[in-house]
Design a protein around this motif. Structure first.
Motif, PDB file in Angstrom:
ATOM      1  N   ALA A  52       0.900  -1.173  -0.079  1.00  0.00           N
ATOM      2  CA  ALA A  52       0.042   0.045   0.024  1.00  0.00           C
ATOM      3  C   ALA A  52       0.768   1.268   0.094  1.00  0.00           C
ATOM      4  O   ALA A  52       0.709   2.144  -0.781  1.00  0.00           O
ATOM      5  N   ASN A  53       1.901   1.269   0.663  1.00  0.00           N
ATOM      6  CA  ASN A  53       2.779   2.413   0.747  1.00  0.00           C
ATOM      7  C   ASN A  53       3.412   2.904  -0.437  1.00  0.00           C
ATOM      8  O   ASN A  53       4.080   3.890  -0.787  1.00  0.00           O
ATOM      9  N   TYR A  55       2.311   2.930  -3.238  1.00  0.00           N
ATOM     10  CA  TYR A  55       1.281   3.773  -4.145  1.00  0.00           C
ATOM     11  C   TYR A  55       1.252   5.135  -3.520  1.00  0.00           C
ATOM     12  O   TYR A  55       0.274   5.653  -3.991  1.00  0.00           O
ATOM     13  N   ASN A  56       1.727   5.280  -2.332  1.00  0.00           N
ATOM     14  CA  ASN A  56       1.700   6.551  -1.621  1.00  0.00           C
ATOM     15  C   ASN A  56       2.527   7.527  -2.406  1.00  0.00           C
ATOM     16  O   ASN A  56       3.833   7.368  -2.203  1.00  0.00           O
ATOM     17  N   ASN A 111      -2.738   8.262  -2.442  1.00  0.00           N
ATOM     18  CA  ASN A 111      -2.644   7.023  -3.022  1.00  0.00           C
ATOM     19  C   ASN A 111      -2.955   7.211  -4.574  1.00  0.00           C
ATOM     20  O   ASN A 111      -4.141   7.530  -4.979  1.00  0.00           O
ATOM     21  N   GLU A 159      -4.209  -3.176  -4.293  1.00  0.00           N
ATOM     22  CA  GLU A 159      -2.788  -3.858  -3.484  1.00  0.00           C
ATOM     23  C   GLU A 159      -2.987  -5.144  -3.237  1.00  0.00           C
ATOM     24  O   GLU A 159      -2.146  -5.857  -3.477  1.00  0.00           O
TER      25      GLU A 159
END
Length: 217
Positions: A52-53, A55-56, A111, A159
């Motif tokens: 997930a991070n 895509y940050n 995101n 994700e």
């Protein structure tokens, strides 16, 4: 939490669980520290929840952090860093309980999967790097004789799709913790709406404990 659940399910066996997750890390950062963690901890099983991070846009360096007006030679000083931290922790969006910081939001980020309009080229590039990093994590675990499983997020569909696809391609287990929005009980997340609360951690641990019986080493 997970070790306790496993001991309930496997009487007579002792389990030790170590949480080496660090909020805010991308898989690139995780990959840099994984070899040392494997050597120091020497686990029998590694569970990885990641992606997930990546895509940050700020955590992954896709968008530079807000520029500071403070010269670099000042911002590098320890006294400046400590003073800034004190002021940051005095803000209203820091929650404390018995002196412990429970929630701390710093800066703003997005995101890229959910931005409109979507930058498909950026998403494709990040996804490719994410897949490469996940495969390398699996390779490192196998090289050290460690079993590895991927664990999906409670609420991250795209994700999770990357995690489950790589797991299938590499022949490792994928454990889903996903709950559809209309089926989620209240209280699974902290105040930021993303990171799990204690109840959320119990949900994740329960899913892992339930699934491990199918492929316990």
């Amino acid at each position: 939490v997970l070790a306790g659940l496993l001991e309930e399910r496997y009487p007579g066996r002792r389990f030790v669980g170590l949480n080496r997750g660090v909020p805010g890390l991308t898989t690139t950062a995780m990959l840099r520290t994984l070899p040392d963690k494997l050597q120091v901890v020497r686990p029998g099983l590694v569970t990885i929840m990641a992606g997930a991070n990546d895509y940050n846009d700020q955590l992954n360096g896709l968008r530079p952090a807000r520029e500071s007006l403070v010269p670099a030679f000042v911002s590098d000083l320890r006294v400046y860093k400590m003073t800034r931290l004190i002021f940051e922790l005095a803000r209203s969006d820091v929650k404390r309980e018995n002196g412990e910081i429970l929630f701390y939001r710093h800066g703003a980020s997005k995101n890229i999967l959910y931005e409109e309009p979507k930058d498909e080229e950026k998403i494709t590039r990040v996804t490719k790097d994410l897949r490469t990093n996940l495969v390398e994590m699996i390779r490192l675990c196998r090289q050290n004789g460690v079993s590895v499983v991927f664990v999906g997020y409670i609420q991250a569909i795209e994700e999770n799709a990357v995690l489950s696809a790589v797991a299938a391609e590499e022949g490792i287990p994928y454990i889903s913790t996903f709950i559809h929005l209309h089926e989620r009980p209240p209280g699974l997340f902290g105040e930021d709406g993303w990171h799990p609360s204690p109840a959320g951690h119990r949900h994740i641990a329960g899913k892992i404990a339930d699934a491990l019986g199918d492929f316990w080493p």
